[in-house]
Scaffold this active site. Structure first.
Site, short mmCIF file in Angstrom:
data_model
loop_
_atom_site.label_atom_id
_atom_site.label_comp_id
_atom_site.label_asym_id
_atom_site.label_seq_id
_atom_site.Cartn_x
_atom_site.Cartn_y
_atom_site.Cartn_z
N LYS A 20 48.57 10.12 -7.62
CA LYS A 20 48.59 11.41 -8.34
C LYS A 20 49.70 12.33 -7.78
CE LYS A 20 47.01 15.17 -10.44
NZ LYS A 20 47.16 15.41 -11.85
N LEU B 237 36.78 20.16 -7.59
CA LEU B 237 36.95 21.41 -6.86
C LEU B 237 38.41 21.83 -6.82
CD1 LEU B 237 34.50 20.29 -4.04
CD2 LEU B 237 34.00 21.85 -5.93
N PRO B 238 38.68 23.11 -6.46
CA PRO B 238 40.06 23.56 -6.50
C PRO B 238 41.00 22.76 -5.58
CG PRO B 238 38.57 25.44 -6.37
CD PRO B 238 37.73 24.21 -6.18
P1 NAD Z 1 39.20 25.82 -11.45
O1 NAD Z 1 39.56 26.78 -10.38
O2 NAD Z 1 39.22 26.26 -12.86
O3 NAD Z 1 37.72 25.24 -11.18
C1 NAD Z 1 37.21 24.94 -9.90
C2 NAD Z 1 35.71 25.25 -9.90
O4 NAD Z 1 35.21 24.88 -8.62
C3 NAD Z 1 35.39 26.74 -10.10
O5 NAD Z 1 34.41 26.91 -11.11
C4 NAD Z 1 34.87 27.18 -8.74
O6 NAD Z 1 33.90 28.21 -8.82
C5 NAD Z 1 34.26 25.87 -8.25
N1 NAD Z 1 34.06 25.86 -6.81
C6 NAD Z 1 34.77 26.50 -5.86
N2 NAD Z 1 34.21 26.28 -4.65
C7 NAD Z 1 33.12 25.49 -4.88
C8 NAD Z 1 32.13 24.96 -4.04
N3 NAD Z 1 32.13 25.20 -2.73
N4 NAD Z 1 31.15 24.20 -4.60
C9 NAD Z 1 31.13 23.96 -5.93
N5 NAD Z 1 32.04 24.47 -6.79
C10 NAD Z 1 33.02 25.22 -6.26
O7 NAD Z 1 40.14 24.55 -11.24
P2 NAD Z 1 40.48 23.39 -12.31
O8 NAD Z 1 41.64 23.79 -13.14
O9 NAD Z 1 39.20 22.96 -12.94
O10 NAD Z 1 41.02 22.26 -11.32
C11 NAD Z 1 40.15 21.49 -10.52
C12 NAD Z 1 40.98 20.41 -9.84
O11 NAD Z 1 41.59 19.58 -10.84
C13 NAD Z 1 42.13 20.96 -8.97
O12 NAD Z 1 42.22 20.19 -7.81
C14 NAD Z 1 43.35 20.77 -9.86
O13 NAD Z 1 44.55 20.61 -9.12
C15 NAD Z 1 42.99 19.51 -10.62
N6 NAD Z 1 43.64 19.35 -11.93
C16 NAD Z 1 43.70 20.42 -12.78
C17 NAD Z 1 44.33 20.26 -14.00
C18 NAD Z 1 44.42 21.43 -14.98
O14 NAD Z 1 45.17 21.34 -15.96
N7 NAD Z 1 43.66 22.51 -14.78
C19 NAD Z 1 44.87 19.03 -14.37
C20 NAD Z 1 44.76 17.95 -13.49
C21 NAD Z 1 44.14 18.13 -12.26
#
Ligand code: NAD
Length: 359
Positions: free
Chosen positions: A214, A101-102
Protein backbone atom coordinates in the site's frame (compact mmCIF):
# COMPACT_ATOMS: atom_id res chain seq x y z
CA UNK A 1 -29.62 -4.84 31.68
CA UNK A 2 -29.32 -5.03 27.91
CA UNK A 3 -25.52 -5.57 28.17
CA UNK A 4 -25.99 -8.32 30.79
CA UNK A 5 -28.50 -10.11 28.61
CA UNK A 6 -26.17 -9.87 25.64
CA UNK A 7 -23.16 -11.18 27.50
CA UNK A 8 -25.18 -14.17 28.60
CA UNK A 9 -26.76 -14.93 25.22
CA UNK A 10 -24.13 -13.92 22.74
CA UNK A 11 -22.56 -16.53 20.49
CA UNK A 12 -19.03 -15.10 20.34
CA UNK A 13 -17.88 -17.39 17.52
CA UNK A 14 -20.70 -16.02 15.39
CA UNK A 15 -20.18 -12.37 16.26
CA UNK A 16 -18.31 -9.73 14.26
CA UNK A 17 -16.80 -6.57 15.77
CA UNK A 18 -16.05 -3.36 13.88
CA UNK A 19 -14.09 -0.37 15.19
CA UNK A 20 -13.72 2.96 13.38
CA UNK A 21 -16.96 4.11 11.73
CA UNK A 22 -15.45 7.07 9.85
CA UNK A 23 -15.47 7.97 6.14
CA UNK A 24 -14.24 4.50 5.12
CA UNK A 25 -15.31 2.35 8.05
CA UNK A 26 -19.01 3.22 7.96
CA UNK A 27 -19.42 1.92 4.39
CA UNK A 28 -17.25 -1.14 5.01
CA UNK A 29 -19.12 -2.01 8.19
CA UNK A 30 -22.47 -1.53 6.44
CA UNK A 31 -21.49 -3.96 3.66
CA UNK A 32 -20.11 -6.48 6.11
CA UNK A 33 -23.24 -6.28 8.21
CA UNK A 34 -25.71 -6.31 5.29
CA UNK A 35 -24.07 -9.24 3.53
CA UNK A 36 -23.71 -11.19 6.78
CA UNK A 37 -27.29 -10.63 7.86
CA UNK A 38 -28.96 -10.59 4.49
CA UNK A 39 -26.71 -12.62 2.22
CA UNK A 40 -24.52 -11.50 -0.68
CA UNK A 41 -27.56 -10.17 -2.57
CA UNK A 42 -28.47 -7.85 0.28
CA UNK A 43 -32.03 -9.14 0.67
CA UNK A 44 -33.02 -9.55 4.29
CA UNK A 45 -35.55 -12.24 5.16
CA UNK A 46 -35.76 -12.70 8.93
CA UNK A 47 -36.09 -16.48 8.67
CA UNK A 48 -33.27 -16.98 6.14
CA UNK A 49 -30.52 -17.86 8.64
CA UNK A 50 -30.85 -20.46 11.35
CA UNK A 51 -27.96 -19.09 13.39
CA UNK A 52 -28.16 -15.49 14.46
CA UNK A 53 -25.02 -13.46 13.85
CA UNK A 54 -24.42 -10.44 16.01
CA UNK A 55 -22.57 -7.24 15.12
CA UNK A 56 -20.71 -5.21 17.75
CA UNK A 57 -19.42 -1.72 16.98
CA UNK A 58 -17.20 0.82 18.71
CA UNK A 59 -16.13 4.37 17.91
CA UNK A 60 -15.27 6.99 20.54
CA UNK A 61 -16.83 9.70 18.33
CA UNK A 62 -20.46 9.50 19.47
CA UNK A 63 -22.10 10.88 16.27
CA UNK A 64 -20.35 8.25 14.13
CA UNK A 65 -21.50 5.47 16.44
CA UNK A 66 -25.06 6.77 16.81
CA UNK A 67 -25.55 7.31 13.07
CA UNK A 68 -24.48 3.76 12.37
CA UNK A 69 -26.65 2.29 15.10
CA UNK A 70 -29.76 4.26 14.21
CA UNK A 71 -29.51 3.27 10.53
CA UNK A 72 -28.86 -0.40 11.10
CA UNK A 73 -30.87 -1.25 14.16
CA UNK A 74 -33.91 0.07 12.29
CA UNK A 75 -33.07 -1.92 9.16
CA UNK A 76 -32.54 -5.13 11.11
CA UNK A 77 -35.14 -4.95 13.83
CA UNK A 78 -34.94 -8.10 15.89
CA UNK A 79 -31.25 -8.66 15.15
CA UNK A 80 -28.45 -7.57 17.42
CA UNK A 81 -26.41 -4.58 16.24
CA UNK A 82 -24.94 -3.35 19.49
CA UNK A 83 -22.35 -0.87 20.77
CA UNK A 84 -19.47 -1.83 23.05
CA UNK A 85 -17.96 0.61 25.52
CA UNK A 86 -14.31 -0.16 24.72
CA UNK A 87 -12.11 -2.21 22.35
CA UNK A 88 -11.68 -4.77 25.16
CA UNK A 89 -15.48 -5.03 25.27
CA UNK A 90 -15.61 -5.72 21.54
CA UNK A 91 -13.14 -8.60 21.67
CA UNK A 92 -14.89 -10.16 24.64
CA UNK A 93 -18.06 -10.34 22.54
CA UNK A 94 -16.73 -10.97 19.02
CA UNK A 95 -14.32 -13.55 17.61
CA UNK A 96 -13.67 -11.64 14.35
CA UNK A 97 -12.78 -7.98 14.66
CA UNK A 98 -12.18 -5.45 11.88
CA UNK A 99 -10.42 -2.14 12.60
CA UNK A 100 -10.42 0.91 10.29
CA UNK A 101 -8.63 3.64 12.25
CA UNK A 102 -6.96 6.92 11.28
CA UNK A 103 -3.32 5.90 11.82
CA UNK A 104 -0.79 3.67 13.60
CA UNK A 105 -1.20 5.71 16.81
CA UNK A 106 -4.84 4.68 17.19
CA UNK A 107 -4.01 1.10 16.17
CA UNK A 108 -1.50 0.81 19.02
CA UNK A 109 -3.97 2.41 21.44
CA UNK A 110 -6.83 0.11 20.44
CA UNK A 111 -4.81 -3.11 20.36
CA UNK A 112 -2.30 -2.56 23.17
CA UNK A 113 -3.60 0.38 25.26
CA UNK A 114 -5.78 0.54 28.35
CA UNK A 115 -9.08 -1.26 27.77
CA UNK A 116 -7.67 -2.45 24.46
CA UNK A 117 -7.75 -5.82 22.72
CA UNK A 118 -4.77 -7.17 24.68
CA UNK A 119 -6.61 -6.59 27.95
CA UNK A 120 -9.77 -8.12 26.51
CA UNK A 121 -7.94 -11.22 25.28
CA UNK A 122 -6.14 -11.71 28.58
CA UNK A 123 -9.48 -12.36 30.27
CA UNK A 124 -10.55 -15.06 27.78
CA UNK A 125 -9.96 -18.83 27.70
CA UNK A 126 -7.19 -20.24 25.45
CA UNK A 127 -9.86 -21.64 23.14
CA UNK A 128 -11.52 -18.26 22.71
CA UNK A 129 -8.21 -16.49 22.16
CA UNK A 130 -7.26 -18.99 19.46
CA UNK A 131 -10.61 -18.47 17.79
CA UNK A 132 -9.93 -14.72 17.50
CA UNK A 133 -9.05 -13.04 14.21
CA UNK A 134 -8.13 -9.37 13.80
CA UNK A 135 -8.31 -7.68 10.39
CA UNK A 136 -6.68 -4.26 10.53
CA UNK A 137 -7.51 -2.17 7.45
CA UNK A 138 -5.83 1.04 8.68
CA UNK A 139 -3.06 2.55 6.55
CA UNK A 140 -0.40 2.65 9.24
CA UNK A 141 3.28 2.06 9.84
CA UNK A 142 4.47 -1.37 8.65
CA UNK A 143 6.89 -1.99 11.53
CA UNK A 144 4.34 -0.96 14.15
CA UNK A 145 1.77 -3.27 12.54
CA UNK A 146 4.22 -6.18 12.71
CA UNK A 147 4.84 -5.49 16.39
CA UNK A 148 1.11 -5.40 17.15
CA UNK A 149 0.53 -8.66 15.21
CA UNK A 150 3.31 -10.35 17.22
CA UNK A 151 1.66 -9.29 20.48
CA UNK A 152 -1.71 -10.65 19.35
CA UNK A 153 -0.13 -13.90 18.16
CA UNK A 154 1.68 -14.31 21.50
CA UNK A 155 -1.78 -14.35 23.10
CA UNK A 156 -3.01 -17.02 20.66
CA UNK A 157 -4.98 -14.75 18.29
CA UNK A 158 -4.40 -14.30 14.54
CA UNK A 159 -4.00 -10.95 12.79
CA UNK A 160 -3.66 -9.63 9.24
CA UNK A 161 -2.88 -6.13 8.02
CA UNK A 162 -5.31 -5.42 5.18
CA UNK A 163 -5.08 -1.80 4.00
CA UNK A 164 -7.34 -0.84 1.13
CA UNK A 165 -7.48 1.12 -2.07
CA UNK A 166 -10.68 2.33 -3.66
CA UNK A 167 -11.61 5.29 -1.46
CA UNK A 168 -14.89 6.21 0.16
CA UNK A 169 -16.92 5.29 -2.95
CA UNK A 170 -15.30 1.85 -3.02
CA UNK A 171 -16.04 1.43 0.69
CA UNK A 172 -19.70 2.28 0.15
CA UNK A 173 -20.10 0.15 -2.96
CA UNK A 174 -18.14 -2.79 -1.56
CA UNK A 175 -15.59 -2.66 -4.38
CA UNK A 176 -12.40 -2.08 -2.38
CA UNK A 177 -9.11 -3.86 -3.05
CA UNK A 178 -7.38 -5.31 0.01
CA UNK A 179 -3.61 -5.83 0.22
CA UNK A 180 -3.17 -8.45 2.90
CA UNK A 181 -0.14 -9.32 5.02
CA UNK A 182 0.01 -12.19 7.49
CA UNK A 183 0.19 -15.97 7.76
CA UNK A 184 -1.60 -17.92 5.01
CA UNK A 185 -3.97 -19.48 7.53
CA UNK A 186 -5.03 -16.08 8.86
CA UNK A 187 -5.48 -14.81 5.30
CA UNK A 188 -7.76 -17.78 4.53
CA UNK A 189 -9.82 -17.09 7.63
CA UNK A 190 -10.12 -13.40 6.68
CA UNK A 191 -11.35 -14.03 3.11
CA UNK A 192 -15.08 -14.49 3.81
CA UNK A 193 -15.11 -11.12 5.57
CA UNK A 194 -12.95 -9.32 3.00
CA UNK A 195 -15.15 -10.47 0.14
CA UNK A 196 -18.16 -8.85 1.79
CA UNK A 197 -16.36 -5.49 1.87
CA UNK A 198 -14.42 -5.53 -1.38
CA UNK A 199 -14.02 -6.84 -4.90
CA UNK A 200 -10.39 -7.96 -4.66
CA UNK A 201 -8.04 -9.23 -1.99
CA UNK A 202 -4.43 -10.13 -2.60
CA UNK A 203 -2.21 -12.03 -0.20
CA UNK A 204 1.08 -10.10 -0.26
CA UNK A 205 3.04 -12.37 2.12
CA UNK A 206 4.06 -12.08 5.74
CA UNK A 207 2.77 -9.68 8.37
CA UNK A 208 3.32 -6.04 7.36
CA UNK A 209 3.51 -6.80 3.64
CA UNK A 210 -0.02 -5.54 2.94
CA UNK A 211 1.08 -2.18 4.30
CA UNK A 212 4.39 -2.34 2.42
CA UNK A 213 2.48 -2.75 -0.88
CA UNK A 214 0.00 0.00 0.00
CA UNK A 215 2.77 2.43 0.99
CA UNK A 216 4.77 1.79 -2.23
CA UNK A 217 1.64 2.27 -4.35
CA UNK A 218 0.75 5.54 -2.67
CA UNK A 219 4.32 6.81 -2.95
CA UNK A 220 4.07 6.37 -6.72
CA UNK A 221 0.55 7.82 -6.76
CA UNK A 222 1.70 11.00 -4.97
CA UNK A 223 4.70 11.43 -7.28
CA UNK A 224 2.67 10.82 -10.44
CA UNK A 225 -0.02 13.27 -9.30
CA UNK A 226 2.54 16.04 -8.74
CA UNK A 227 4.13 15.27 -12.12
CA UNK A 228 0.74 15.40 -13.82
CA UNK A 229 -0.13 18.67 -12.08
CA UNK A 230 3.17 20.22 -13.20
CA UNK A 231 2.68 19.14 -16.82
CA UNK A 232 -0.94 20.32 -16.91
CA UNK A 233 -0.06 23.67 -15.31
CA UNK A 234 2.89 24.27 -17.63
CA UNK A 235 0.65 23.42 -20.60
CA UNK A 236 -2.01 25.88 -19.48
CA UNK A 237 0.63 28.58 -18.85
CA UNK A 238 1.86 28.02 -22.42
CA UNK A 239 -1.64 28.59 -23.76
CA UNK A 240 -2.72 24.96 -24.31
CA UNK A 241 -6.26 23.87 -23.55
CA UNK A 242 -6.32 21.32 -20.69
CA UNK A 243 -8.60 19.06 -22.74
CA UNK A 244 -6.26 18.99 -25.73
CA UNK A 245 -3.19 18.38 -23.58
CA UNK A 246 -4.88 15.63 -21.54
CA UNK A 247 -6.12 13.88 -24.68
CA UNK A 248 -2.56 13.78 -26.09
CA UNK A 249 -0.94 12.70 -22.79
CA UNK A 250 -3.57 10.00 -22.34
CA UNK A 251 -2.71 8.42 -25.69
CA UNK A 252 1.05 8.97 -25.21
CA UNK A 253 3.88 7.95 -22.91
CA UNK A 254 2.96 10.37 -20.09
CA UNK A 255 -0.30 8.56 -19.41
CA UNK A 256 -1.03 7.41 -15.85
CA UNK A 257 -4.02 7.08 -13.48
CA UNK A 258 -3.57 10.69 -12.35
CA UNK A 259 -3.71 12.02 -15.92
CA UNK A 260 -6.46 9.70 -17.10
CA UNK A 261 -8.93 9.14 -14.24
CA UNK A 262 -8.15 11.90 -11.73
CA UNK A 263 -6.72 14.67 -13.86
CA UNK A 264 -5.89 17.64 -11.58
CA UNK A 265 -6.72 20.37 -14.16
CA UNK A 266 -10.41 21.35 -14.23
CA UNK A 267 -12.04 20.57 -17.58
CA UNK A 268 -9.24 18.28 -18.77
CA UNK A 269 -11.37 15.15 -19.20
CA UNK A 270 -15.00 16.21 -19.81
CA UNK A 271 -16.00 12.58 -20.36
CA UNK A 272 -14.59 11.58 -16.94
CA UNK A 273 -15.77 13.96 -14.17
CA UNK A 274 -13.00 14.41 -11.60
CA UNK A 275 -12.67 16.04 -8.17
CA UNK A 276 -10.99 18.99 -10.01
CA UNK A 277 -14.29 19.60 -11.83
CA UNK A 278 -16.17 19.96 -8.52
CA UNK A 279 -13.76 22.21 -6.63
CA UNK A 280 -11.59 19.27 -5.54
CA UNK A 281 -14.31 17.91 -3.25
CA UNK A 282 -14.65 14.17 -2.62
CA UNK A 283 -11.78 11.85 -3.49
CA UNK A 284 -8.63 11.11 -1.51
CA UNK A 285 -7.74 13.92 0.87
CA UNK A 286 -4.39 15.74 0.66
CA UNK A 287 -3.81 15.23 4.38
CA UNK A 288 -4.14 11.44 3.92
CA UNK A 289 -1.69 11.54 1.02
CA UNK A 290 0.66 13.54 3.23
CA UNK A 291 0.34 10.88 5.95
CA UNK A 292 1.02 8.03 3.49
CA UNK A 293 4.09 9.78 2.04
CA UNK A 294 5.47 10.14 5.57
CA UNK A 295 4.94 6.39 6.03
CA UNK A 296 6.96 5.81 2.84
CA UNK A 297 9.77 8.05 4.13
CA UNK A 298 9.76 6.21 7.47
CA UNK A 299 10.04 2.84 5.70
CA UNK A 300 12.77 4.25 3.44
CA UNK A 301 14.74 5.41 6.49
CA UNK A 302 14.64 1.96 8.09
CA UNK A 303 15.63 0.23 4.83
CA UNK A 304 18.26 2.82 3.68
CA UNK A 305 16.36 3.40 0.43
CA UNK A 306 16.91 6.73 -1.33
CA UNK A 307 13.62 8.42 -2.27
CA UNK A 308 14.60 11.80 -3.75
CA UNK A 309 11.27 12.34 -5.55
CA UNK A 310 9.35 10.87 -2.63
CA UNK A 311 11.03 13.34 -0.29
CA UNK A 312 10.14 16.32 -2.52
CA UNK A 313 6.57 15.10 -2.92
CA UNK A 314 6.21 14.53 0.83
CA UNK A 315 7.49 18.05 1.56
CA UNK A 316 5.04 19.51 -0.93
CA UNK A 317 2.02 17.66 0.53
CA UNK A 318 3.14 18.50 4.05
CA UNK A 319 3.17 22.23 3.22
CA UNK A 320 -0.08 22.03 1.34
CA UNK A 321 -1.79 20.15 4.19
CA UNK A 322 -0.91 22.95 6.59
CA UNK A 323 -3.66 24.98 4.86
CA UNK A 324 -7.22 23.87 5.70
CA UNK A 325 -8.48 24.82 2.25
CA UNK A 326 -6.13 22.23 0.70
CA UNK A 327 -5.81 19.63 3.47
CA UNK A 328 -9.41 18.47 3.28
CA UNK A 329 -9.65 18.40 -0.53
CA UNK A 330 -8.73 15.74 -3.04
CA UNK A 331 -4.95 15.43 -3.39
CA UNK A 332 -5.17 16.60 -7.03
CA UNK A 333 -5.63 20.09 -5.51
CA UNK A 334 -1.82 20.28 -5.72
CA UNK A 335 -2.55 21.71 -9.20
CA UNK A 336 -4.36 24.66 -7.61
CA UNK A 337 -1.63 25.05 -4.99
CA UNK A 338 1.03 25.30 -7.71
CA UNK A 339 -1.23 27.60 -9.72
CA UNK A 340 -1.50 29.98 -6.76
CA UNK A 341 2.29 29.89 -6.44
CA UNK A 342 2.55 30.84 -10.13
CA UNK A 343 0.08 33.70 -9.73
CA UNK A 344 1.98 34.90 -6.66
CA UNK A 345 5.19 34.93 -8.71
CA UNK A 346 3.48 36.73 -11.63
CA UNK A 347 2.19 39.36 -9.22
CA UNK A 348 5.68 39.81 -7.79
CA UNK A 349 4.76 38.26 -4.44
CA UNK A 350 7.41 35.55 -4.82
CA UNK A 351 6.84 31.83 -5.23
CA UNK A 352 4.40 29.90 -3.11
CA UNK A 353 1.16 30.36 -1.29
CA UNK A 354 1.13 33.40 0.96
CA UNK A 355 4.73 34.06 0.10
CA UNK A 356 6.09 30.63 1.03
CA UNK A 357 8.29 28.49 -1.23
CA UNK A 358 6.65 25.45 -2.76
CA UNK A 359 9.48 23.00 -2.35
P1 NAD B 1 -11.75 8.91 9.40
O1 NAD B 1 -10.96 9.85 10.24
O2 NAD B 1 -12.89 9.41 8.61
O3 NAD B 1 -12.32 7.71 10.32
C1 NAD B 1 -11.60 7.13 11.38
C2 NAD B 1 -12.61 6.74 12.47
O4 NAD B 1 -11.88 6.09 13.50
C3 NAD B 1 -13.33 7.94 13.10
O5 NAD B 1 -14.74 7.72 13.12
C4 NAD B 1 -12.76 7.99 14.50
O6 NAD B 1 -13.68 8.49 15.47
C5 NAD B 1 -12.45 6.52 14.73
N1 NAD B 1 -11.50 6.32 15.82
C6 NAD B 1 -10.51 7.14 16.23
N2 NAD B 1 -9.91 6.60 17.31
C7 NAD B 1 -10.56 5.43 17.56
C8 NAD B 1 -10.42 4.45 18.57
N3 NAD B 1 -9.50 4.57 19.52
N4 NAD B 1 -11.25 3.38 18.54
C9 NAD B 1 -12.19 3.26 17.58
N5 NAD B 1 -12.39 4.17 16.61
C10 NAD B 1 -11.57 5.25 16.62
O7 NAD B 1 -10.68 8.18 8.45
P2 NAD B 1 -10.98 7.37 7.09
O8 NAD B 1 -10.98 8.30 5.93
O9 NAD B 1 -12.14 6.47 7.33
O10 NAD B 1 -9.63 6.52 6.97
C11 NAD B 1 -9.38 5.39 7.78
C12 NAD B 1 -8.09 4.75 7.29
O11 NAD B 1 -8.24 4.36 5.92
C13 NAD B 1 -6.87 5.69 7.33
O12 NAD B 1 -5.76 4.96 7.76
C14 NAD B 1 -6.72 6.13 5.88
O13 NAD B 1 -5.39 6.47 5.54
C15 NAD B 1 -7.20 4.90 5.14
N6 NAD B 1 -7.72 5.15 3.78
C16 NAD B 1 -8.59 6.19 3.58
C17 NAD B 1 -9.07 6.41 2.30
C18 NAD B 1 -10.03 7.57 2.03
O14 NAD B 1 -10.27 7.89 0.86
N7 NAD B 1 -10.62 8.18 3.07
C19 NAD B 1 -8.69 5.58 1.24
C20 NAD B 1 -7.84 4.50 1.50
C21 NAD B 1 -7.36 4.30 2.78
Amino acid sequence: MRATLLLRNIDRANTIGFLGLGAMGRGMAANLLNKTFAGQQGVFTPSSTASKPTFVVYDPFAPALNDFLSTHTRAYAGRDVVPASSPAGVVRLASTVVTMLPSATEVEEVYLGENGFREGLEGLSDERREGTLFIDCTTGNRDHARGVAKEMEALGAAMVDAPVSGGVVGAEKGTLSFMVGGPEEAFNRAQPYLEKMGARYIHCGESGNGLAVKICNNLLLGISMVGTAEAMLLGRSLGLSPELLASVINTSTGRCWSSESNNPAPGATPQIPTPADRGYTGGFLSKLMSKDLKLALASAATSSTPLPLGQLTATLYDKLSAHDEFAARDFSVVFEYLNQAREGALNGAGAGKKGEGVN
